[in-house]
Design a protein around this motif. Sequence first.
Motif, PDB file in Angstrom:
ATOM      1  N   GLN A  87      69.187  40.893  96.684  1.00  0.00           N
ATOM      2  CA  GLN A  87      68.612  41.229  95.388  1.00  0.00           C
ATOM      3  C   GLN A  87      67.093  41.349  95.461  1.00  0.00           C
ATOM      4  OE1 GLN A  87      69.893  39.417  91.546  1.00  0.00           O
ATOM      5  NE2 GLN A  87      67.948  38.343  91.704  1.00  0.00           N
ATOM      6  N   GLY A  88      66.437  40.475  96.207  1.00  0.00           N
ATOM      7  CA  GLY A  88      64.979  40.499  96.285  1.00  0.00           C
ATOM      8  C   GLY A  88      64.429  41.807  96.820  1.00  0.00           C
ATOM      9  N   PRO A  89      64.834  42.206  98.027  1.00  0.00           N
ATOM     10  CA  PRO A  89      64.339  43.483  98.553  1.00  0.00           C
ATOM     11  C   PRO A  89      64.717  44.674  97.674  1.00  0.00           C
ATOM     12  CG  PRO A  89      65.286  42.178 100.313  1.00  0.00           C
ATOM     13  CD  PRO A  89      65.595  41.468  99.032  1.00  0.00           C
ATOM     14  N   PHE A  90      65.906  44.628  97.094  1.00  0.00           N
ATOM     15  CA  PHE A  90      66.346  45.711  96.212  1.00  0.00           C
ATOM     16  C   PHE A  90      65.419  45.834  95.002  1.00  0.00           C
ATOM     17  CE2 PHE A  90      68.961  46.960  92.505  1.00  0.00           C
ATOM     18  CZ  PHE A  90      69.272  48.254  92.884  1.00  0.00           C
ATOM     19  N   LEU A  91      65.164  44.720  94.330  1.00  0.00           N
ATOM     20  CA  LEU A  91      64.285  44.764  93.155  1.00  0.00           C
ATOM     21  C   LEU A  91      62.857  45.131  93.528  1.00  0.00           C
ATOM     22  CD1 LEU A  91      65.596  41.676  91.156  1.00  0.00           C
ATOM     23  CD2 LEU A  91      65.996  44.109  90.677  1.00  0.00           C
ATOM     24  N   GLN A  92      62.400  44.677  94.688  1.00  0.00           N
ATOM     25  CA  GLN A  92      61.056  45.052  95.132  1.00  0.00           C
ATOM     26  C   GLN A  92      60.965  46.553  95.386  1.00  0.00           C
ATOM     27  OE1 GLN A  92      60.734  42.268  98.349  1.00  0.00           O
ATOM     28  NE2 GLN A  92      59.646  40.776  97.089  1.00  0.00           N
ATOM     29  N   ALA A  93      62.006  47.121  95.984  1.00  0.00           N
ATOM     30  CA  ALA A  93      62.015  48.567  96.231  1.00  0.00           C
ATOM     31  C   ALA A  93      62.040  49.368  94.935  1.00  0.00           C
ATOM     32  CB  ALA A  93      63.218  48.939  97.100  1.00  0.00           C
ATOM     33  N   GLN A 132      65.216  31.405  96.304  1.00  0.00           N
ATOM     34  CA  GLN A 132      65.771  31.323  94.957  1.00  0.00           C
ATOM     35  C   GLN A 132      66.899  32.351  94.837  1.00  0.00           C
ATOM     36  OE1 GLN A 132      62.921  30.659  91.775  1.00  0.00           O
ATOM     37  NE2 GLN A 132      61.373  30.157  93.311  1.00  0.00           N
ATOM     38  N   MET A 133      66.744  33.363  93.998  1.00  0.00           N
ATOM     39  CA  MET A 133      67.822  34.333  93.788  1.00  0.00           C
ATOM     40  C   MET A 133      67.724  35.552  94.694  1.00  0.00           C
ATOM     41  SD  MET A 133      67.926  34.129  89.633  1.00  0.00           S
ATOM     42  CE  MET A 133      69.241  35.294  89.419  1.00  0.00           C
ATOM     43  N   GLY A 134      66.617  35.714  95.408  1.00  0.00           N
ATOM     44  CA  GLY A 134      66.375  36.918  96.197  1.00  0.00           C
ATOM     45  C   GLY A 134      67.390  37.196  97.281  1.00  0.00           C
ATOM     46  N   THR A 135      67.952  36.145  97.880  1.00  0.00           N
ATOM     47  CA  THR A 135      68.993  36.344  98.902  1.00  0.00           C
ATOM     48  C   THR A 135      70.343  35.821  98.456  1.00  0.00           C
ATOM     49  OG1 THR A 135      68.368  34.273  99.988  1.00  0.00           O
ATOM     50  CG2 THR A 135      67.357  36.293 100.828  1.00  0.00           C
ATOM     51  N   LEU A 136      70.370  35.081  97.349  1.00  0.00           N
ATOM     52  CA  LEU A 136      71.631  34.532  96.843  1.00  0.00           C
ATOM     53  C   LEU A 136      72.563  35.643  96.361  1.00  0.00           C
ATOM     54  CD1 LEU A 136      73.327  32.063  96.048  1.00  0.00           C
ATOM     55  CD2 LEU A 136      72.090  32.047  93.869  1.00  0.00           C
ATOM     56  N   GLN A 193      59.277  34.342  86.419  1.00  0.00           N
ATOM     57  CA  GLN A 193      60.622  34.889  86.320  1.00  0.00           C
ATOM     58  C   GLN A 193      60.865  35.960  87.372  1.00  0.00           C
ATOM     59  OE1 GLN A 193      60.603  36.092  82.224  1.00  0.00           O
ATOM     60  NE2 GLN A 193      60.799  34.002  81.481  1.00  0.00           N
ATOM     61  N   ALA A 194      59.877  36.816  87.585  1.00  0.00           N
ATOM     62  CA  ALA A 194      60.008  37.850  88.615  1.00  0.00           C
ATOM     63  C   ALA A 194      60.118  37.210  89.992  1.00  0.00           C
ATOM     64  CB  ALA A 194      58.831  38.823  88.557  1.00  0.00           C
ATOM     65  N   GLU A 195      59.307  36.191  90.242  1.00  0.00           N
ATOM     66  CA  GLU A 195      59.358  35.496  91.527  1.00  0.00           C
ATOM     67  C   GLU A 195      60.727  34.852  91.744  1.00  0.00           C
ATOM     68  OE1 GLU A 195      58.246  34.018  95.225  1.00  0.00           O
ATOM     69  OE2 GLU A 195      57.360  35.591  94.007  1.00  0.00           O
ATOM     70  N   ARG A 196      61.290  34.287  90.704  1.00  0.00           N
ATOM     71  CA  ARG A 196      62.627  33.677  90.809  1.00  0.00           C
ATOM     72  C   ARG A 196      63.673  34.716  91.223  1.00  0.00           C
ATOM     73  NH1 ARG A 196      66.783  32.131  86.455  1.00  0.00           N
ATOM     74  NH2 ARG A 196      68.061  30.647  87.582  1.00  0.00           N
ATOM     75  N   LEU A 197      63.552  35.928  90.717  1.00  0.00           N
ATOM     76  CA  LEU A 197      64.520  36.977  91.034  1.00  0.00           C
ATOM     77  C   LEU A 197      64.425  37.471  92.473  1.00  0.00           C
ATOM     78  CD1 LEU A 197      64.274  39.106  87.786  1.00  0.00           C
ATOM     79  CD2 LEU A 197      66.208  37.687  88.500  1.00  0.00           C
ATOM     80  N   VAL A 198      63.223  37.427  93.060  1.00  0.00           N
ATOM     81  CA  VAL A 198      63.043  38.027  94.383  1.00  0.00           C
ATOM     82  C   VAL A 198      62.827  37.031  95.522  1.00  0.00           C
ATOM     83  CG1 VAL A 198      62.160  40.182  93.400  1.00  0.00           C
ATOM     84  CG2 VAL A 198      60.545  38.410  94.114  1.00  0.00           C
ATOM     85  N   ALA A 199      62.455  35.804  95.223  1.00  0.00           N
ATOM     86  CA  ALA A 199      62.133  34.833  96.273  1.00  0.00           C
ATOM     87  C   ALA A 199      63.354  34.514  97.131  1.00  0.00           C
ATOM     88  CB  ALA A 199      61.585  33.552  95.659  1.00  0.00           C
ATOM     89  N   PRO A 200      63.199  34.523  98.454  1.00  0.00           N
ATOM     90  CA  PRO A 200      64.324  34.235  99.352  1.00  0.00           C
ATOM     91  C   PRO A 200      64.933  32.854  99.139  1.00  0.00           C
ATOM     92  CG  PRO A 200      62.487  35.163 100.583  1.00  0.00           C
ATOM     93  CD  PRO A 200      61.994  34.892  99.195  1.00  0.00           C
TER      94      PRO A 200
END
Length: 79
Positions: free
Chosen positions: A19-25, A56-60, A47-54
């Motif tokens: 999810q992290g790399p996808f949202l960053q792209a 946190q949710m970025g790799t989950l 909130q944005a960091e929570r979505l992308v951080a490895p």
Amino acid sequence: MADLTPPSTWRRTAPLAGQGPFLQALGIAQRAAALSRKGDPAAIRAQAERLVAPDQMGTLFKVLGVAAPTAPPLPGLEG
């Protein structure tokens, strides 16, 4: 209860992405910056960091793209 799975032959699937790399792209940083102009910048940044951080949710969570053989590359899943 019914099985809604259609019979399919997938000829092209985009790779599974975190999810992290996808949202960053897709430009989450730019979207967060735009939202910060109208809201609480610290909260939006967190909130944005929570979505992308490895850690946190970025790799989950994962993203899978499925497309027709004639479809262009899927945004955020190009490679």
